[in-house]
Scaffold this motif. Sequence first.
Motif, PDB file in Angstrom:
ATOM      1  N   GLY A  26       0.812  -1.213   0.000  1.00  0.00           N
ATOM      2  CA  GLY A  26       0.000   0.000   0.000  1.00  0.00           C
ATOM      3  C   GLY A  26       0.842   1.259   0.000  1.00  0.00           C
ATOM      4  N   SER A  27       0.148   2.411   0.079  1.00  0.00           N
ATOM      5  CA  SER A  27       0.876   3.668   0.066  1.00  0.00           C
ATOM      6  C   SER A  27       1.756   3.781   1.308  1.00  0.00           C
ATOM      7  N   GLY A  28       2.963   4.231   1.131  1.00  0.00           N
ATOM      8  CA  GLY A  28       3.895   4.369   2.238  1.00  0.00           C
ATOM      9  C   GLY A  28       4.248   3.048   2.900  1.00  0.00           C
ATOM     10  N   GLY A  29       4.124   1.965   2.141  1.00  0.00           N
ATOM     11  CA  GLY A  29       4.484   0.666   2.718  1.00  0.00           C
ATOM     12  C   GLY A  29       3.418   0.070   3.609  1.00  0.00           C
ATOM     13  N   ASN A  30       2.206   0.637   3.578  1.00  0.00           N
ATOM     14  CA  ASN A  30       1.099   0.057   4.344  1.00  0.00           C
ATOM     15  C   ASN A  30       0.850  -1.390   3.937  1.00  0.00           C
ATOM     16  N   LEU A  31       0.443  -2.200   4.921  1.00  0.00           N
ATOM     17  CA  LEU A  31       0.043  -3.569   4.600  1.00  0.00           C
ATOM     18  C   LEU A  31      -1.396  -3.526   4.099  1.00  0.00           C
ATOM     19  N   ARG A  32      -1.644  -4.239   3.007  1.00  0.00           N
ATOM     20  CA  ARG A  32      -3.002  -4.226   2.459  1.00  0.00           C
ATOM     21  C   ARG A  32      -3.729  -5.515   2.791  1.00  0.00           C
ATOM     22  N   LEU A  33      -4.893  -5.342   3.428  1.00  0.00           N
ATOM     23  CA  LEU A  33      -5.737  -6.468   3.814  1.00  0.00           C
ATOM     24  C   LEU A  33      -6.828  -6.645   2.764  1.00  0.00           C
ATOM     25  N   CYS A  34      -6.951  -7.840   2.211  1.00  0.00           N
ATOM     26  CA  CYS A  34      -8.031  -8.090   1.249  1.00  0.00           C
ATOM     27  C   CYS A  34      -9.221  -8.690   1.972  1.00  0.00           C
ATOM     28  N   LEU A  35     -10.380  -8.072   1.757  1.00  0.00           N
ATOM     29  CA  LEU A  35     -11.603  -8.462   2.446  1.00  0.00           C
ATOM     30  C   LEU A  35     -12.686  -8.754   1.431  1.00  0.00           C
ATOM     31  N   VAL A  36     -13.566  -9.709   1.730  1.00  0.00           N
ATOM     32  CA  VAL A  36     -14.737  -9.904   0.891  1.00  0.00           C
ATOM     33  C   VAL A  36     -15.883  -9.179   1.568  1.00  0.00           C
ATOM     34  N   ALA A  37     -16.381  -8.143   0.885  1.00  0.00           N
ATOM     35  CA  ALA A  37     -17.319  -7.226   1.522  1.00  0.00           C
ATOM     36  C   ALA A  37     -18.522  -7.938   2.124  1.00  0.00           C
ATOM     37  N   SER A  57      -2.772   3.416  10.926  1.00  0.00           N
ATOM     38  CA  SER A  57      -2.491   2.101  11.501  1.00  0.00           C
ATOM     39  C   SER A  57      -1.393   1.351  10.760  1.00  0.00           C
ATOM     40  N   GLY A  58      -1.097   1.789   9.538  1.00  0.00           N
ATOM     41  CA  GLY A  58      -0.135   1.032   8.733  1.00  0.00           C
ATOM     42  C   GLY A  58      -0.812  -0.112   7.982  1.00  0.00           C
ATOM     43  N   VAL A  59      -2.164  -0.178   8.083  1.00  0.00           N
ATOM     44  CA  VAL A  59      -2.919  -1.220   7.380  1.00  0.00           C
ATOM     45  C   VAL A  59      -4.016  -0.542   6.587  1.00  0.00           C
ATOM     46  N   GLU A  60      -4.277  -1.017   5.379  1.00  0.00           N
ATOM     47  CA  GLU A  60      -5.427  -0.497   4.643  1.00  0.00           C
ATOM     48  C   GLU A  60      -6.220  -1.628   4.021  1.00  0.00           C
ATOM     49  N   CYS A  61      -7.513  -1.376   3.774  1.00  0.00           N
ATOM     50  CA  CYS A  61      -8.401  -2.417   3.240  1.00  0.00           C
ATOM     51  C   CYS A  61      -8.484  -2.348   1.728  1.00  0.00           C
ATOM     52  N   VAL A  62      -8.633  -3.517   1.126  1.00  0.00           N
ATOM     53  CA  VAL A  62      -8.971  -3.601  -0.285  1.00  0.00           C
ATOM     54  C   VAL A  62     -10.141  -4.578  -0.356  1.00  0.00           C
ATOM     55  N   LEU A  63     -11.218  -4.192  -1.029  1.00  0.00           N
ATOM     56  CA  LEU A  63     -12.374  -5.083  -1.092  1.00  0.00           C
ATOM     57  C   LEU A  63     -12.269  -6.001  -2.306  1.00  0.00           C
ATOM     58  N   GLY A  64     -12.336  -7.292  -2.049  1.00  0.00           N
ATOM     59  CA  GLY A  64     -12.312  -8.271  -3.134  1.00  0.00           C
ATOM     60  C   GLY A  64     -13.722  -8.774  -3.399  1.00  0.00           C
ATOM     61  N   VAL A  65     -13.941  -9.350  -4.587  1.00  0.00           N
ATOM     62  CA  VAL A  65     -15.261  -9.870  -4.931  1.00  0.00           C
ATOM     63  C   VAL A  65     -15.546 -11.157  -4.159  1.00  0.00           C
ATOM     64  N   ASP A  66     -14.538 -12.005  -4.058  1.00  0.00           N
ATOM     65  CA  ASP A  66     -14.671 -13.262  -3.328  1.00  0.00           C
ATOM     66  C   ASP A  66     -13.275 -13.680  -2.867  1.00  0.00           C
ATOM     67  N   GLN A  67     -13.194 -14.793  -2.157  1.00  0.00           N
ATOM     68  CA  GLN A  67     -11.911 -15.214  -1.598  1.00  0.00           C
ATOM     69  C   GLN A  67     -10.873 -15.498  -2.691  1.00  0.00           C
ATOM     70  N   MET A  68     -11.351 -16.073  -3.811  1.00  0.00           N
ATOM     71  CA  MET A  68     -10.426 -16.372  -4.900  1.00  0.00           C
ATOM     72  C   MET A  68      -9.891 -15.083  -5.528  1.00  0.00           C
ATOM     73  N   ASP A  69     -10.740 -14.066  -5.542  1.00  0.00           N
ATOM     74  CA  ASP A  69     -10.304 -12.764  -6.045  1.00  0.00           C
ATOM     75  C   ASP A  69      -9.190 -12.233  -5.136  1.00  0.00           C
ATOM     76  N   CYS A  70      -9.353 -12.388  -3.837  1.00  0.00           N
ATOM     77  CA  CYS A  70      -8.306 -11.948  -2.905  1.00  0.00           C
ATOM     78  C   CYS A  70      -7.010 -12.735  -3.132  1.00  0.00           C
ATOM     79  N   LEU A  71      -7.160 -14.039  -3.394  1.00  0.00           N
ATOM     80  CA  LEU A  71      -5.958 -14.844  -3.665  1.00  0.00           C
ATOM     81  C   LEU A  71      -5.239 -14.348  -4.920  1.00  0.00           C
ATOM     82  N   ARG A  72      -6.020 -14.042  -5.957  1.00  0.00           N
ATOM     83  CA  ARG A  72      -5.398 -13.532  -7.190  1.00  0.00           C
ATOM     84  C   ARG A  72      -4.678 -12.222  -6.934  1.00  0.00           C
ATOM     85  N   ARG A  73      -5.298 -11.383  -6.094  1.00  0.00           N
ATOM     86  CA  ARG A  73      -4.658 -10.102  -5.798  1.00  0.00           C
ATOM     87  C   ARG A  73      -3.366 -10.313  -5.015  1.00  0.00           C
TER      88      ARG A  73
END
Length: 728
Positions: A26-37, A57-73
């Motif tokens: 993520g921006s500034g080295g933030n850890l990106r968490l993939c979530l299924v909304a 927090s150093g963490v940011e969210c990314v919304l995925g369509v499903d778990q497999m989408d998060c895996l691809r990301r």
Amino acid sequence: MKSSLLFIFGFCVQFVHLQKTGSGSGSGGNLRLCLVAERGPLRRGETFCPILDEEDSGVECVLGVDQMDCLRRISKSTVDFGVFSPEDLIAAQWANIDVLVTNEIRLRRRPYERSIVSVVNRRIIPKYDSSLESVLRNTTLCHPGVDPYTIRPLSDTLSHYLESLVLPRTCDPKLTLEENRLKSLSSFFYQACKAGPWVPFRDGDAILKNKYKSLCAACANPNCEMQDKYWGPIGNLQCMSDGVGDVMWGDLDDVKTYFGVSKTDISLTNNNFAYLCRDGSTQSLNTTEPCVWLHRPWPVVIAKRKAAAAVNELISSFAETDFFDNHWKGALAYLLEMRQLSTSMHPAKNPLDYLASAEGFREAYSQSGCDPPRHITFCTKSLLEKNKCDWLSEAGAVYGVNPPLQCVVRRDVAECLRAVESGEVDVTGGSPDVLVQATRDYNLQPLIYEVTPLSQTQMNTVLAYVKKDSMLDKMADLRGKRAYFPNYDGIAWHSVLNYIKRSENLNCFESMHGYFGEICAPGVEKMNITANLVEEFSRNCILSDGKVLSGELAALRALVAGRVDVAFVSMNTVSKYENKLINELWAIDGTVALKPICPKDNPVHCALSWSHLGHMYASKTIKPMRRDEITTVFTQLDKLFGRHYANGMFKMYGLYNHELDILFNNNTVTLSTKDILNSDLYIIPFNFERSLNFTHDSCQVSDTTAASGSRMASTFLLLYVVVYTLFR
Ligand SMILES: *[C@@H]1O[C@H](CO)[C@@H](O)[C@H](O)[C@H]1NC(C)=O
Ligand SMILES: *[C@@H]1O[C@H](CO)[C@@H](O)[C@H](O)[C@H]1NC(C)=O
Ligand SMILES: *[C@@H]1O[C@H](CO)[C@@H](O)[C@H](O)[C@H]1NC(C)=O
Ligand SMILES: *[C@@H]1O[C@H](CO)[C@@H](O)[C@H](O)[C@H]1NC(C)=O
Ligand SMILES: *[C@@H]1O[C@H](CO)[C@@H](O)[C@H](O)[C@H]1NC(C)=O
């Protein structure tokens, strides 16, 4: 939203600064968490993700369509970590995605989420040590049952695995894989109660239930349905305690609760029952550590390799008090569904090593199939479709959908239809516009229907749209007018010509030639017919780079531009236009008011015809066994990854790679067999599929299109066309 935040978190607005690890994407080295909304607690992303941003927090969210989408990301390195089920881990492994397990998210204080044990009635325990097989042969099984909508009691994979530990495998090539399993089960056990749908389409289920009656003989009701007293995780315990059955598999929790609570009941005294182990030995029900057949591990945090250490450090830094904290740690714990301290992996493990600690789980996913292996080959029309198909295949295989899908790609829909006809592949999908060609020219049948709600804007419809200020009010007014069809030989083409034939008492030839003043029927120009004919059917078409524009949007555009008087398009397309959802210059520029002309025999719905959104085609000459197998696979996939199921691993009808309508339509709610055409709901007149009958004249411009099909009538028509053009 703000107020709900305050409500949840009180009024503390104190910022916590964490030293950034900097290894995230993520921006500034933030850890990106993939979530299924849509997974987990309602709107958790909307509520809690902003807190992560606000508090640095150093963490940011990314919304995925499903778990497999998060895996691809994760595999594309656009996100760093997420929470996944053990089934998701298997899929990650099969897809060769390089991730590490950093923490285990336990919801209760024990090493595995679920443990499956076997309980037997002591009456079947032999006096002397015996093998598992000889203990169980010819006994009565209280099966946990089948529920197509959840993986409780057990997913098909786990259920098949447990059965495979006892049963010999049968691989009769004349039977479906499902029937092979049922046959083996019924010949091993004396009786069983295996309630619930064995295959997720009614006809097939009824046939199998009738053929293997002994597998329902122990049920409370011979209908053998999910409503049966002996269905499910408590039902099969009841089946045991009623003395009906001899053996069961079930959840250790359920077994302990059931036999623990019911101790007062004399018939239930522990003395009547015992745990059965995989080696055929038994243990008393009062033992504290019974022998387990299978463990299902807890969900885990997985991270891409590069971020694993940072993610592990982050998740392991939680203290109990953080869960009730109003700050970002509380929010993150909520997002990760963490309710107690996670179990940290040191060092982070690769998925296979992690899963290896759970007895039976990994083995369940490496069961060997029948030889030769069976597949359902699915023809796709683009690389994007092929990729989505591959993920669907993988997700299905994880949940025990068998035989697995095998995805191939061809250049276009015609090549796919040809490949199915020639037997190279088993099925392909197509829009209603190919229905006529598929059935007439390629000898195919629609096997699976994409069903939508019975709403005009979601189904596929054909309506005659004109400009609102035109003087056209009834169908007969269209005589002599200029018409645009989305495609030659498509559903609108046949629906309109059939309507004109019927209402004006004309034949096909007369409806095509001379009824309308001008016709654009895109596709005609690609056919091997005379230049005159091509000219006749593409006179007012819109050209782009010298090519005729086809499709609903082209037809609508011609109408809006005043190039034609009537466009035969779906209500869905017009509704998109009216709501300014069409992202093209001609559509954004001001709205031209349109109206449909209703045929007099369909004044309410107004459509000239309607159909389902899409179809899966197979050969007309396919063997019934193969047909059942294909139907089972698609309906099972629909149950697992369609609209009803909430596991979130994969969404068949959702966005794929940010695009809608890949492989299946977004509006599809379920897949059905052709039985859907007999359903009472079909009160709307003019269903296209039911009236499909192309054994005779089907209004073709000529006979020179592709493959086989019924030539006789068309040859006759061709003669007509030739004579007509000669004497024009
Ligand atoms: C199987 O069990 C049933 C009932 O317990 C019994 O009637 C039958 O003879 C047994 N069959 C065999 C082959 O042992
Ligand atoms: C279990 O029950 C048996 C008698 O049925 C008894 O001998 C044994 O001590 C019990 N074991 C435990 C752990 O309570
Ligand atoms: C077009 O049709 C003519 C006459 O039927 C035939 O001779 C010719 O080979 C065809 N051309 C193609 C490209 O199919
Ligand atoms: C896709 O389908 C869902 C569920 O039916 C619906 O809510 C959504 O609006 C659809 N999206 C589009 C762009 O049609
Ligand atoms: C199809 O149409 C032909 C000719 O009208 C008719 O003889 C035949 O019975 C129809 N078939 C079906 C299945 O409706």
